[in-house]
Scaffold this motif. Structure first.
Motif, short mmCIF file in Angstrom:
data_model
loop_
_atom_site.label_atom_id
_atom_site.label_comp_id
_atom_site.label_asym_id
_atom_site.label_seq_id
_atom_site.Cartn_x
_atom_site.Cartn_y
_atom_site.Cartn_z
N LEU A 1 0.81 -1.21 0.00
CA LEU A 1 0.00 0.00 0.00
C LEU A 1 0.85 1.27 0.00
O LEU A 1 0.49 2.26 -0.64
CB LEU A 1 -0.99 -0.02 1.16
CG LEU A 1 -2.16 -0.98 0.91
CD1 LEU A 1 -2.96 -1.22 2.17
CD2 LEU A 1 -3.06 -0.45 -0.19
N LEU A 2 1.98 1.25 0.69
CA LEU A 2 2.88 2.41 0.63
C LEU A 2 3.46 2.57 -0.77
O LEU A 2 3.59 3.69 -1.27
CB LEU A 2 4.00 2.29 1.66
CG LEU A 2 3.60 2.48 3.12
CD1 LEU A 2 4.81 2.25 4.03
CD2 LEU A 2 2.99 3.85 3.37
N ASP A 3 3.80 1.46 -1.41
CA ASP A 3 4.29 1.50 -2.78
C ASP A 3 3.22 2.09 -3.70
O ASP A 3 3.51 2.94 -4.55
CB ASP A 3 4.70 0.09 -3.24
CG ASP A 3 5.24 0.10 -4.64
OD1 ASP A 3 6.37 0.60 -4.85
OD2 ASP A 3 4.53 -0.40 -5.56
N HIS A 4 2.00 1.64 -3.54
CA HIS A 4 0.89 2.16 -4.34
C HIS A 4 0.72 3.67 -4.11
O HIS A 4 0.56 4.44 -5.06
CB HIS A 4 -0.40 1.41 -3.97
CG HIS A 4 -1.60 1.91 -4.69
ND1 HIS A 4 -1.91 1.55 -5.98
CD2 HIS A 4 -2.57 2.78 -4.30
CE1 HIS A 4 -3.02 2.16 -6.36
NE2 HIS A 4 -3.44 2.91 -5.35
N LEU A 5 0.76 4.06 -2.85
CA LEU A 5 0.63 5.47 -2.50
C LEU A 5 1.75 6.29 -3.15
O LEU A 5 1.51 7.33 -3.75
CB LEU A 5 0.67 5.61 -0.98
CG LEU A 5 0.37 6.95 -0.36
CD1 LEU A 5 -1.09 7.32 -0.58
CD2 LEU A 5 0.66 6.90 1.14
#
Length: 115
Positions: A61-65
């Motif tokens: 999710l951090l990568d996506h963000l």
């Protein structure tokens, strides 16, 4: 880029500096346990309900963000000292996740406040 800061740290000034640099700022206050810290990320960053509540899901999710931010971003993670003290392995894992995301996305800056 990831940077570790030790007290005294003026969080308001840190955030103001990041905003002045044109960054979108997100603040997460870590919990005393791995589970509480992951929950803090989910709450502060408004993760979807299907967030798995584990470090792999956090990394995803951090990568996506980071991939979907239009410009520079700053993630401030405050209060990690209790996690470092009570579960140093989890703290090291969290640091690894944050470092990997910051390394993969040069416009995604991470500040970890060790208090």
């Amino acid at each position: 880029m990831i940077r570790h800061l030790r007290p005294p740290v003026d969080v308001d000034a840190l955030v103001a500096d990041a905003v002045a640099r044109g960054r979108v700022v997100r603040l997460v206050v870590a919990g005393e346990t791995k589970a509480a810290t992951l929950e803090a990320f989910a709450d502060a960053l408004d993760f979807p309900g299907w967030f798995g509540g584990n470090l792999d899901a956090l990394a995803d999710l951090l990568d996506h963000l980071a991939r979907h931010d239009d410009g520079e971003a700053e993630l401030v993670v405050d209060g990690v000292l209790a996690l470092q003290r009570d579960d140093p392995f989890a703290a090291a894992q969290l640091n690894g996740v944050l470092g990997e995301v910051a390394l993969a996305h040069p416009r995604f800056h991470v500040s970890v406040i060790e208090r």
